[in-house]
Scaffold this active site. Structure first.
Site, PDB file in Angstrom:
ATOM      1  NE  ARG A   1      -2.346  -1.297   3.750  1.00  0.00           N
ATOM      2  CZ  ARG A   1      -1.859  -0.454   4.421  1.00  0.00           C
ATOM      3  NH1 ARG A   1      -1.815   0.886   4.251  1.00  0.00           N
ATOM      4  NH2 ARG A   1      -1.122  -0.548   5.575  1.00  0.00           N
TER       5      ARG A   1
ATOM      6  CG  HIS B   1      -7.210  -4.265  10.279  1.00  0.00           C
ATOM      7  ND1 HIS B   1      -5.968  -3.819  10.349  1.00  0.00           N
ATOM      8  CD2 HIS B   1      -7.502  -4.878   9.410  1.00  0.00           C
ATOM      9  CE1 HIS B   1      -5.256  -4.399   9.577  1.00  0.00           C
ATOM     10  NE2 HIS B   1      -6.046  -5.075   8.675  1.00  0.00           N
TER      11      HIS B   1
ATOM     12  CB  SER C   1      -0.639  -6.175   6.845  1.00  0.00           C
ATOM     13  OG  SER C   1      -0.160  -6.878   5.987  1.00  0.00           O
TER      14      SER C   1
ATOM     15  CB  THR D   1      -4.591 -14.446   7.310  1.00  0.00           C
ATOM     16  OG1 THR D   1      -5.126 -13.318   6.840  1.00  0.00           O
ATOM     17  CG2 THR D   1      -5.044 -15.793   6.074  1.00  0.00           C
TER      18      THR D   1
ATOM     19  CG  ASP E   1      -7.572  -8.115   6.616  1.00  0.00           C
ATOM     20  OD1 ASP E   1      -6.898  -7.925   7.648  1.00  0.00           O
ATOM     21  OD2 ASP E   1      -7.775  -7.112   5.803  1.00  0.00           O
TER      22      ASP E   1
ATOM     23  NE  ARG F   1      -0.497  -9.198   1.741  1.00  0.00           N
ATOM     24  CZ  ARG F   1      -0.940  -8.987   2.842  1.00  0.00           C
ATOM     25  NH1 ARG F   1      -2.110  -9.723   3.438  1.00  0.00           N
ATOM     26  NH2 ARG F   1      -0.485  -7.897   3.816  1.00  0.00           N
TER      27      ARG F   1
END
Length: 527
Positions: free
Chosen positions: A56, A216, A234, A239, A253, A318
């Site tokens: 990001r 989140h 993250s 996960t 998530d 990812r």
């Protein structure tokens, strides 16, 4: 520019002959391969490269300053851009997309709870981006598709570059949310996660307005119906830890917590896959199949077998796949109120305990603090872990003041008597570069003990610096691992580093001027 000009421009674009709407997964895979956007792997997944943007780009994200919303947005944490700049850039992007040979449209939903579900539309320059959103968001059935009326539209044109001097951006890249126009405009970046997180930001604005807490976090449910939440930035393990063969996955998530319970905002998973193996993470490994999108993973050019240990392009490799690629799930992705809440942190200082049960004040303190380390690759320019405080474990995605979300969580913890734990998935035996990352098998054993209620009444020792109550014994975990000061070879070095982090906590918390004094006094470090 009047309020209907942008929708009319959009309608003109969507009437073009080159628009491909709601293509199936096989159709999109064919488009991706014929356009050389990606490569088919030995597992049947599509492997793509996102170019120079492999994470990001938060410095390029904006919210339009509009009359109806500007007094609600937390501008200290969000960048404003004018309506004029947005409208001009919007028209340029629409004109640009009109010139493409093909563009792709996905219609779906954000939010598994029908009462608060947001119909979304995503318009893509790339076929692989359209496959990504098809897998990540909630897919409509035929009746839902016929009745679909987009409440928000994402327009993604990666090859359109902004001119900062003219467009008011910080670089060629832009991610802009307009709440009045109900539009997200993305350009200059191929990283697909921007689409996912933009809709999450939108939901973080809309849901609290309806008295629903947006979070989140990942979530799963046990055989007895007990629900667990896993908060964290993250790379901290949301996960991985929520993909438990003994518990059904709700989502990995993003979630909402309403008066009826918890629901998934998405319809898929976006798993980090650096060092992925079937042995350590079988559910994620086996979910990578036909239709999965693999970002920046290295392939053997002959066999097309993925090398998940290769982080040459980025540590932020990812895999994007639909949630039903996981066998043990809840569908629809809705469950009751949480019994256990886990705050995940990847402590690069190596001084926080691997698990601690939090008091009410500690829970609020650590939620507001949101301490972790940004891990390599999750944001542009991050190449090694960097200590950071991300309020509510999701500051980059929160349009509203952070205390709004924290107060809602505190109320729900009290109302539903949820147990809260702080879990460090980061370093032990020394700081980053000296110590080692906490073993996943140990973290799993600790989390399992917390979920099964084994840590509610166990003997603990109080950490002399952070004031956290650390269990003395947990099955499957060496006793010395539980107390971080015992894992360091140099006691003085440990104390110095722990006090350094404690001071960072105190300094960060000064920004919360309207929070109860009890939270700071009883929830924070004691030395």
């Amino acid at each position: 520019m009047n309020s209907v000009h942008i929708p009319n421009e959009l309608n003109e674009l969507l009437k073009e002959n080159h628009v491909q709407v709601q293509l199936s997964v096989p159709q999109l895979v064919e488009k991706i391969l014929s356009r050389n956007e990606g490569t088919l792997t030995s597992a049947g997944a599509i492997r793509v490269s996102t170019g120079k943007y492999t994470g990001r780009s938060p410095q390029d994200k904006f919210i339009v300053s509009e009359e109806s919303t500007k007094d609600k947005i937390a501008w200290s944490a969000n960048q404003p851009i004018s309506e004029e700049k947005f409208n001009n850039l919007y028209n340029k992007v629409v004109d640009y997309l009109k010139q493409k040979n093909e563009i792709y449209v996905f219609k779906g939903f954000a939010g598994a709870d029908k009462k608060s579900q947001l119909p979304i539309q995503v318009i893509n320059e790339y076929a692989w981006h359209n496959l990504f959103v098809h897998q990540l968001f909630i897919r409509p059935n035929e009746d839902e598709l016929l009745a679909h009326d987009p409440g928000f539209t994402v327009i993604s044109a990666p090859n359109f570059k902004a001119d900062p001097a003219v467009d008011g951006t910080n670089s060629e890249t832009f991610i802009i949310i307009s709440f009045e126009r109900r539009t997200v405009l993305i350009g200059g970046t191929e990283y697909a996660g921007e689409m996912k997180k933009s809709i999450f930001s939108v939901m973080n604005y809309l849901l609290p307005e309806n008295n629903i807490l947006s979070m989140h976090c990942s979530a799963n449910v046990g055989q007895e119906g007990d629900v667990a939440l896993f908060f964290g930035l993250s790379g901290t393990g949301k996960t991985t830890l929520s993909a438990d063969p003994n518990r059904r996955l709700i989502g990995d998530d993003e979630h909402g917590w309403s008066s009826n319970g918890v629901f998934n905002i998405e319809g898929g998973c976006y798993a980090k896959c650096i060092n992925l193996s079937r042995e350590k993470e079988p559910q994620i490994f086996d979910a990578i199949r036909f239709g999965t999108v693999l970002e920046n993973v290295t392939l053997n050019q002959e066999s097309r077998i993925a090398d998940y240990d290769d982080g040459t392009l980025t540590e932020n490799t990812r895999a994007a796949y639909p949630i039903d690629a996981i066998d043990n799930i809840v569908l629809p992705s809705i469950a009751g109120h949480p019994n256990t809440i886990i705050f995940l942190t990847a402590d690069a200082f190596g001084v926080l305990p691997p698990i601690a049960k939090l008091t009410k004040e500690q829970a609020m303190y650590h939620f507001l603090s949101g301490y972790t380390s940004k891990l390599a690759g999750t944001e542009r320019g991050i190449t090694s872990p960097q200590a950071t405080f991300s309020t509510c474990f999701g500051a980059p995605f929160l349009p509203l003041p952070a205390t709004r979300y924290a107060e809602m969580l505190g109320e729900k913890i009290l109302e539903h008597n949820a147990n809260v734990f702080l879990v460090n998935t980061g370093w032990t035996g020394g700081e980053y570069g000296v110590g080692n990352r906490m073993k996943l098998m140990f973290t799993r054993a600790m989390v399992q003990a917390a979920l099964e209620g084994e840590l509610n009444e166990v003997e603990t020792v109080k950490d002399e610096i952070f004031g956290l109550n650390i269990p003395l014994h947990i099955a499957g975990v060496p006793d010395e691992v539980l107390q971080p000061n015992k894992t360091w070879s140099d006691a003085a070095a440990y104390e110095q580093k722990a006090k350094e982090l404690a001071e960072k906590f105190r300094e960060n918390f000064k920004k919360f001027t309207n929070v109860s004094a009890d939270i700071e006094e009883k929830g924070g470090p004691i030395a």
